[in-house]
Design a protein around this motif. Sequence first.
Motif, short mmCIF file in Angstrom:
data_model
loop_
_atom_site.label_atom_id
_atom_site.label_comp_id
_atom_site.label_asym_id
_atom_site.label_seq_id
_atom_site.Cartn_x
_atom_site.Cartn_y
_atom_site.Cartn_z
N TYR A 107 49.20 46.98 22.53
CA TYR A 107 50.26 47.69 23.24
C TYR A 107 50.65 46.90 24.49
CZ TYR A 107 49.57 52.03 20.54
OH TYR A 107 49.48 52.97 19.55
N SER A 108 51.93 46.97 24.85
CA SER A 108 52.40 46.36 26.09
C SER A 108 52.87 47.45 27.05
CB SER A 108 53.56 45.40 25.82
OG SER A 108 53.11 44.27 25.08
N VAL A 109 52.69 47.20 28.35
CA VAL A 109 53.18 48.09 29.40
C VAL A 109 54.24 47.33 30.18
CG1 VAL A 109 52.60 49.42 31.46
CG2 VAL A 109 50.95 49.26 29.57
N ILE A 110 55.43 47.90 30.28
CA ILE A 110 56.50 47.25 31.03
C ILE A 110 57.15 48.25 31.97
CG2 ILE A 110 57.03 45.36 29.44
CD1 ILE A 110 59.14 47.08 28.14
N PHE A 111 57.81 47.72 33.01
CA PHE A 111 58.47 48.54 34.01
C PHE A 111 59.93 48.14 34.08
CE2 PHE A 111 54.00 48.29 35.12
CZ PHE A 111 53.69 49.63 35.24
N LEU A 112 60.82 49.13 33.91
CA LEU A 112 62.25 48.88 33.80
C LEU A 112 63.03 49.77 34.76
CD1 LEU A 112 62.40 48.98 29.88
CD2 LEU A 112 62.11 46.96 31.32
N GLY A 113 64.33 49.52 34.85
CA GLY A 113 65.23 50.40 35.57
C GLY A 113 65.92 51.35 34.61
N GLY A 114 66.83 52.15 35.12
CA GLY A 114 67.66 52.98 34.25
C GLY A 114 67.14 54.37 33.97
N GLY A 115 65.93 54.68 34.36
CA GLY A 115 65.38 56.02 34.13
C GLY A 115 65.12 56.30 32.66
N ALA A 138 61.28 69.87 41.32
CA ALA A 138 61.05 69.40 39.95
C ALA A 138 61.17 67.89 39.82
CB ALA A 138 62.03 70.08 39.00
N GLY A 139 61.80 67.23 40.77
CA GLY A 139 61.89 65.78 40.72
C GLY A 139 63.24 65.28 41.21
N PRO A 140 63.25 64.31 42.14
CA PRO A 140 62.07 63.72 42.77
C PRO A 140 61.17 64.79 43.37
CG PRO A 140 64.01 62.43 43.29
CD PRO A 140 64.49 63.67 42.61
N SER A 141 59.88 64.52 43.33
CA SER A 141 58.93 65.58 43.62
C SER A 141 57.81 65.09 44.51
CB SER A 141 58.36 66.11 42.30
OG SER A 141 57.82 65.04 41.55
N ILE A 142 56.84 65.96 44.68
CA ILE A 142 55.71 65.67 45.55
C ILE A 142 54.96 64.42 45.09
CG2 ILE A 142 54.15 67.18 44.23
CD1 ILE A 142 52.87 67.95 46.95
N LEU A 143 54.54 63.63 46.06
CA LEU A 143 53.72 62.45 45.80
C LEU A 143 52.47 62.53 46.66
CD1 LEU A 143 56.48 59.67 45.83
CD2 LEU A 143 55.12 60.36 43.84
N PRO A 144 51.38 61.86 46.27
CA PRO A 144 50.18 61.85 47.11
C PRO A 144 50.50 61.27 48.49
CG PRO A 144 49.71 60.95 44.93
CD PRO A 144 51.20 61.08 45.02
N GLN A 199 59.66 59.69 38.65
CA GLN A 199 59.83 60.54 39.81
C GLN A 199 59.19 61.93 39.72
OE1 GLN A 199 62.21 59.27 37.87
NE2 GLN A 199 63.70 60.79 37.29
N LYS A 200 58.25 62.10 38.82
CA LYS A 200 57.49 63.35 38.77
C LYS A 200 56.02 63.12 39.14
CE LYS A 200 61.05 65.29 36.40
NZ LYS A 200 62.35 64.70 36.16
N ASN A 201 55.37 62.26 38.38
CA ASN A 201 53.92 62.08 38.57
C ASN A 201 53.51 60.68 38.99
OD1 ASN A 201 52.51 64.52 38.28
ND2 ASN A 201 52.72 64.49 36.06
N LEU A 202 54.47 59.84 39.36
CA LEU A 202 54.10 58.44 39.56
C LEU A 202 54.65 57.80 40.83
CD1 LEU A 202 52.53 56.13 38.20
CD2 LEU A 202 54.65 55.51 37.00
N ALA A 203 55.94 57.92 41.07
CA ALA A 203 56.55 57.13 42.14
C ALA A 203 57.93 57.70 42.48
CB ALA A 203 56.69 55.67 41.69
N PRO A 204 58.60 57.14 43.49
CA PRO A 204 59.99 57.54 43.72
C PRO A 204 60.87 57.14 42.54
CG PRO A 204 59.13 56.23 45.55
CD PRO A 204 58.14 56.12 44.46
#
Length: 357
Positions: free
Chosen positions: A66-74, A8-14, A189-194
């Motif tokens: 709209y803005s797209v940002i990448f953060l820590g903390g889940g 369910a996550g961390p999960s499969i990645l391409p 960690q489901k559909n994108l990355a570690p």
Amino acid sequence: MKKHNFSAGPSILPQQTIKGTAEAILDFNNSGLSLMEISHRSKGFQAVMDEAIELFKELLNIPEGYSVIFLGGGASLQFCMAPFNLLEKKAAYLNTGTWANKAMKEAKLFGEVVEVATSKPDNYTYIPKNYEIPADADYFHITTNNTIFGTELHTDIDSPVPLVADMSSDIFARVIDVSKYGLIYGGAQKNLAPAGVTFVIVKDELLGKVSRPIPTMLDYRTHIENGSMFNTPPVVPIYAAVETLRWLKAMGGVPAMEKLNKEKATILYNEIDRNPLFRGTCAVEDRSLMNVCFVMTDEYKDLEADFLKFAIEKGMDGIKGHRSVGGFRASIYNAMPKESVQALIDCMQEFEKQHAK
């Protein structure tokens, strides 16, 4: 033996994501340096960050403003960061599971929280309908997919107030109309990355309106103004996300992924409904395309441990249900190939032949 990753996550990645990231960890862009040791302010990584934002906007058709940002903390940090930035007096929440409950708990630290509806009395086995969203709420919060209980919102809600959505487990899994949302966030960690990076899509005009002071690191505007570089971002997960986004684009984008996800879910749910040993756990109309939850039927309940052992021996990894629900859970995120879903179905049918009365 081939392993089929239903975790369910961390999960499969391409495979593209895994291999591409592994190569970059050894040598990033033929620089002679590892991705893990390059400066986040180098031209090479700035290009990675720019591509991540560009692909997000392209694949989700994100409108201007709209803005797209990448953060820590889940996503768990977003449970407090969203109300910190948006909640002035009152917020409304749809309680559809464990994560929605946790989000509500955090929001109560910042103002009044109204639970517009809940399916908790029925162990979250359905998505509530026919509820009223308070028109005076600062925002309405939803969790679009519930990983533990296997329910999902399949359409975008029309809300009279800004719509905030936790899309940790179904981002890029179906076509969405971003213009209907004020804020979308999720762990990767489901559909994108570690695990390690969190994406946030926010409508700029919603920010800067609360009267409370916001700590610098918890203010979305800080990260927008600094291009997600106010502090050192999670470099490796962001690079992995770019690899996944490239893969997703090559696969035909979100429309193609939605079609494939429906095909995978349909054949697995059809087997659950057909097989006398198993039954689904939630309302049919609310069944998740991402997390397929099921249990043994009452007649065969004593075979639960046997089936889990049998499935593991056949290479089905991560299908044990969440400890709060029990049974089984097959997480079939974007990177899960249809062949693996069929392998699980074959496993269920073989077990049926051995044990059906």
